[in-house]
Write an enzyme that holds these catalytic residues in place. Structure first.
Site, PDB file in Angstrom:
ATOM      1  N   THR A 135       0.822  -1.041  -0.070  1.00 38.70           N
ATOM      2  CA  THR A 135      -0.267   0.130  -0.068  1.00 38.70           C
ATOM      3  C   THR A 135       1.080   1.581  -0.064  1.00 38.70           C
ATOM      4  O   THR A 135       1.686   1.463  -1.238  1.00 38.70           O
ATOM      5  CB  THR A 135      -1.237  -0.226   1.344  1.00 38.70           C
ATOM      6  OG1 THR A 135      -1.000  -0.288   2.399  1.00 38.70           O
ATOM      7  CG2 THR A 135      -2.262  -0.894   1.422  1.00 38.70           C
TER       8      THR A 135
ATOM      9  N   THR B 156      -1.591  -1.806   8.492  1.00 40.54           N
ATOM     10  CA  THR B 156      -2.046  -3.410   8.322  1.00 40.54           C
ATOM     11  C   THR B 156      -0.752  -3.729   8.243  1.00 40.54           C
ATOM     12  O   THR B 156       0.016  -2.886   7.461  1.00 40.54           O
ATOM     13  CB  THR B 156      -3.064  -3.813   7.600  1.00 40.54           C
ATOM     14  OG1 THR B 156      -4.334  -3.388   7.733  1.00 40.54           O
ATOM     15  CG2 THR B 156      -2.856  -5.268   7.015  1.00 40.54           C
TER      16      THR B 156
ATOM     17  N   GLU C 288       6.008   4.379   6.850  1.00 40.74           N
ATOM     18  CA  GLU C 288       5.906   6.059   6.758  1.00 40.74           C
ATOM     19  C   GLU C 288       6.998   7.214   6.419  1.00 40.74           C
ATOM     20  O   GLU C 288       7.474   7.885   7.296  1.00 40.74           O
ATOM     21  CB  GLU C 288       4.133   6.535   6.380  1.00 40.74           C
ATOM     22  CG  GLU C 288       3.174   5.805   6.187  1.00 40.74           C
ATOM     23  CD  GLU C 288       2.081   5.954   6.442  1.00 40.74           C
ATOM     24  OE1 GLU C 288       1.768   6.645   7.072  1.00 40.74           O
ATOM     25  OE2 GLU C 288       1.419   4.804   5.753  1.00 40.74           O
TER      26      GLU C 288
ATOM     27  N   ASN D 103      -0.023  11.520   6.161  1.00 38.89           N
ATOM     28  CA  ASN D 103      -0.674  11.186   6.803  1.00 38.89           C
ATOM     29  C   ASN D 103      -2.019  12.318   7.293  1.00 38.89           C
ATOM     30  O   ASN D 103      -3.402  11.930   7.472  1.00 38.89           O
ATOM     31  CB  ASN D 103      -0.726  10.652   8.037  1.00 38.89           C
ATOM     32  CG  ASN D 103      -0.670   9.214   7.934  1.00 38.89           C
ATOM     33  OD1 ASN D 103      -1.504   8.623   7.044  1.00 38.89           O
ATOM     34  ND2 ASN D 103       1.104   8.771   8.399  1.00 38.89           N
TER      35      ASN D 103
ATOM     36  N   LYS E 155       3.897  -6.699   3.892  1.00 38.96           N
ATOM     37  CA  LYS E 155       3.460  -6.033   3.447  1.00 38.96           C
ATOM     38  C   LYS E 155       4.045  -4.766   5.056  1.00 38.96           C
ATOM     39  O   LYS E 155       3.074  -5.541   5.790  1.00 38.96           O
ATOM     40  CB  LYS E 155       2.509  -5.592   3.154  1.00 38.96           C
ATOM     41  CG  LYS E 155       1.041  -5.240   3.716  1.00 38.96           C
ATOM     42  CD  LYS E 155       0.275  -5.040   3.540  1.00 38.96           C
ATOM     43  CE  LYS E 155       0.442  -2.686   3.228  1.00 38.96           C
ATOM     44  NZ  LYS E 155      -0.012  -2.351   4.151  1.00 38.96           N
TER      45      LYS E 155
END
Lengths: 428, 428
Positions: free
Chosen positions: B166, B203, B289, B411, B192
């Site tokens: 993702t 996730t 991230e 985000n 992932k």
């Protein structure tokens, strides 16, 4: 982040909001001077003094962090041993992780004030806020104490407040006049906060004075009640800074009747004290470092109060939720996700979530409420998120803020640069 | 954030790192296709299929979040009822908070795969990752299942891995060949992650296959051991996402001897499985991230393992600490502050803190180590912070990252914008 009174039972007190902060009550004076604690060349006020002209009944709540600043240790000792006449408080250096020297420095500050006021050392409390782990530049402080005493005045609250500010951008002051019997009493205070993204971020100091006539036990009861329902969720579950302190001094100089246990006056005092603390706590949240949103997280119909609190605090602390507030995104998925890992008993298929009055999620599923409508709510600088667990009857409310890029920038770049500059100058 | 093996006891296994990821082991094939789940016009792979050509022994660990995705519910049921032959996994939609329809959609995915493979529905597990609270565009998925089955190949790991990404920016794959008896077995996997600022962020999916001959009980024991010491601190204390899943499938097709309880081979398998999971967990942290720093937080000489873990996790999660890492600031004050509110038993005056090999704090006080030297350590993309509590003999290590402005930006702005765009298109 601060907790509101558990919604079930709001106090209803009639009072007048007044000016004067920590010197609004009779018989209190305050002052501030410039010591150059953080930087010898700086001209900002950094040492505050608050004094009662007569004896007081005083109560205080200190940090639960196991790493406690030297000033906290000294004040805890002093309040245990004696009544209190004065508070000396500085910004620019936390006097934390400073060992034996730190204790000596904190004591030296109380001694200097005591000598000037003609009281005992243990009648003086000391508070510090600023950088951790660097020695207090004590000579620069001590030399200015006579000056601080000379400047004491009945309208010195503003100066004292400015002297304890660190990364605070706005003054935090609130005071009320409360009719009681044939007279009235006053309660007023000042606070510093900031760094409010998470409860562990920064020192919170709050100094409150009152001229109500109240005994030690009743003051203690009122204090615990009011702190629990205001500041205590700034310091959730022990996530307190090394220096957090709330002090309430009462000198009994008002013309209101003495406040006795279980009396209507006791209820009045407790509610008024709560009101002052709650207003100051809200100001702290609103002035969190680089905060652009003030959000009330209301949890309803949890199985127990503990469950309601877990859900409210977990959602209020979630970084992803805070980021979505910042981005004006009515993202209920991130909220329900945090509800799910809060540890509270929940049933996914019963959960309702609202932004303001608009229902985003019903029974764990998306509603048809247009996103554009919900966005309007989240675009406001202040809004409410309601989470209804539909499992019981307990509620809890937490105030929180968004998380901004500016916060991270502030805490990784500017702030660090300032500390570096200071360290390189030979402070550590 | 991922935990390393509790330092005390590292496994020593000799193995060869090999290519092939989730299809490195004999008898496994994988594939991926494009369904346009997130966006019908998109061309990226978003549906992965992993299949064993023969029967397997399979074990899985699912999220502890009380809000569980539909796919998690279905997979938990399937693995309880049957052996497993295949995993179908999509990105772009989490199929969480989707109610009865979500369960039907998850089942439909397993049914479509089962029909094509000629196995039972309950022999297929299903995983999803993506946005919460939006219906799965199930028709677009089902229609592509025959294609996915047709594309299955023994070197399909790379495609499958790409299809489950993702916000991941880098592939996460690791496989080993472990000599055992007169033969060898292989263990390999793909994962992932991303969103690693805090364990509640995103996730985490991990699919591992092995051709070792191992029974259900022994596989379960090895799985628990390896997950606890690798992924389990990505999902600390229940802070898991609605979809987190780790699956290990074993088909026994290697030429290595059968792995029996308490045998040297069992130890070998357990350590090799742990190695694979630990490497994948580290890759997840590194690819968090907008992460720019990978930091190992080592706690030593705590009173108990629980205390060591509390300190390591509290420091690793502290926003102020993470901000200081980002700002290349060797700020031990923020670290000791977090140690103080961790809840662990500590004595401030015994705490030592190191950046790399340089001691910043000794006995709770600043050392004379030049800040410029410590800055060099913290400027590196990878470094270690050691916290010695000097109270006992227990240790714990956690991997964490910095907190960057880009994380918040990502985000709050970009991500939200993407969701809005999607919602406005009529998905919710």
């Amino acid at each position: 982040m601060a907790t509101k009174a558990h919604d079930e039972r709001e106090c209803r007190v009639s009072f007048k909001v007044i000016d004067g902060g920590v010197t609004a009550a009779k018989g209190f004076r305050a002052s501030a001077v410039t010591c150059g604690i953080k930087n010898p060349e700086a001209t900002r006020l950094d040492l505050a003094l608050i004094v009662s002209d007569g004896p007081t009944t005083t109560d205080a709540v200190f940090t639960t962090n196991k790493v406690r600043a030297a000033c906290v240790r000294v004040s805890q000792q002093h309040i245990k041993e004696s009544d209190t006449r004065a508070i000396i408080a500085n910004s620019g250096n936390a006097n934390a992780c400073t060992g034996v020297q730190g204790i000596q420095d904190a004591k030296a500050m109380t001694k200097a004030v005591a000598e000037q006021l003609g009281v005992k050392m243990r009648q003086v409390l000391v508070c510090s806020t600023g950088i951790i782990g660097m020695p207090m530049p004590i000579e620069r402080v001590i030399v200015k104490v006579p000056d601080a005493v000379a400047k004491l005045k009945p309208d010195g609250s503003e100066d004292a407040m400015r002297a304890i500010m660190t990364s605070d951008t706005r003054p935090k002051t609130f005071a009320v006049d409360v009719p009681c019997g044939k007279g009235s009493f006053r309660i007023g205070g000042i606070a510093k906060g900031a760094g409010m993204i998470c409860p562990n971020m920064a020192t919170m100091l709050c100094f409150i004075t009152t001229d109500a006539k109240i005994g030690k036990d009743e003051l203690h009861r009122s204090m615990r009640y009011a702190v629990e329902k205001s500041f205590n969720c700034i310091t959730i579950d022990g996530d307190t800074s090394t220096n957090d302190t709330v002090i309430v001094m009462s000198n009994g100089q008002s013309d209101a009747p003495t406040i006795k246990k279980n009396s209507p006056e006791a209820e009045l005092f407790r509610c008024a004290l709560h009101k002052v603390m709650l207003e100051l706590a809200k100001m702290i949240v609103c002035d969190g470092e680089r905060v652009t949103k003030f959000v009330e997280i209301r949890v309803r119909n949890a199985r127990t109060l503990a469950d309601a609190r877990k859900v409210a605090e977990t959602v209020a602390k979630s970084l992803l939720v805070k980021c979505s507030f910042h981005g004006c995104d009515p993202n209920w998925g991130r909220i329900i996700h945090a509800v799910g890992y809060s540890g509270a008993r929940i049933r996914e298929e019963l959960i309702d979530i609202y932004f303001g009055g608009l229902q985003a999620c019903k029974g764990g599923l998306a509603t048809k409420t247009p996103v554009a409508e919900m966005e309007k709510v989240v675009q406001e600088p202040k809004f409410t998120v309601t989470i209804d667990l539909n499992l019981g009857t307990s509620g809890y409310t937490v105030y929180t803020s968004d998380l901004s890029e500016e916060y991270v920038d502030f805490n990784s770049a500017e702030y660090s640069a300032a500390i570096h500059a200071k360290r390189q100058k030979g402070f550590a």
